[in-house]
Design an enzyme around this catalytic site. Sequence first.
Site, short mmCIF file in Angstrom:
data_model
loop_
_atom_site.label_atom_id
_atom_site.label_comp_id
_atom_site.label_asym_id
_atom_site.label_seq_id
_atom_site.Cartn_x
_atom_site.Cartn_y
_atom_site.Cartn_z
N CYS A 94 0.81 -1.22 0.00
CA CYS A 94 0.00 0.00 0.00
C CYS A 94 0.85 1.27 0.00
CB CYS A 94 -0.97 -0.03 1.19
SG CYS A 94 -2.45 0.98 0.95
N ARG A 129 -13.42 5.31 -2.72
CA ARG A 129 -12.27 4.61 -2.14
C ARG A 129 -12.35 3.13 -2.43
NH1 ARG A 129 -8.69 6.42 1.54
NH2 ARG A 129 -7.54 4.89 2.77
N HIS A 195 -3.51 -5.89 2.01
CA HIS A 195 -3.26 -6.09 3.42
C HIS A 195 -3.74 -7.51 3.76
CE1 HIS A 195 -2.34 -1.84 4.11
NE2 HIS A 195 -3.39 -1.55 3.36
#
Length: 242
Positions: A94, A129, A195
């Site tokens: 990320c 998002r 993640h």
Amino acid sequence: MSDNSLRLVWIYPDLLSTYGDQGNALVVERRARQRGLDVQRLDVRSDQQIPTSGDIYLIGGGEDRPQRLASERLIRDGRLNRAVSNGAIVFSVCAGYQILGHEFINDLGERQQGVGLLDVVSTRGEAERCVGDVLADIDPQLGLPPLTGFENHQGVTHLGKTARPFAKVRFGKGNGVGDGYEGAYNDTVFGTYMHGPVMARNPHIADLLIKLALDVNALPPVEDRWYEALRQERIAAATQPA
């Protein structure tokens, strides 16, 4: 590096370690020890110099301001780039992924220089998002099973000519460009938005990094299937209709 040792470096845990990304270091360490390797792990805080003698370097995700600070300090330090030029392996997640590129948008809304280890440029996405589980097919040349992970980012990452897509998305947004790709890599440097932590869901990625560091084609098998139930659960979650 000797044949039975591995030097593992976790970069800036005080700035970049969201969504359990430090678990990646734990999984790589465990998978290496299961193969009889003597693992020397070093957690390097942002006020410390990066060692150039590591075999595998791991970078996690973080918020916008810590990301800017981390990039500035890595550039000023310069030792991560030196380690890569000596053959070290890097895996980033990320914010760490964006830092490894040429530039990204920082917390001030400005274009921020990255360390330039991946031929990518990251911008701020205008759409909603990217949040949720992801399922993707890793580049067949890497010989790995499907990638499962969790993404939570506003950034959009564009790949340059020398960066290869890490995976092709089946479900999720990935790099956010709309081309269906997730992450990027070159010979020794890898970046992903996943993640999870991603190594806990995909320990075969940890094995890949170890093989690259050891310069071997295969590792001894291990009797460790605890992760398969987690993988199947998250793959099922990603593929179920909303």
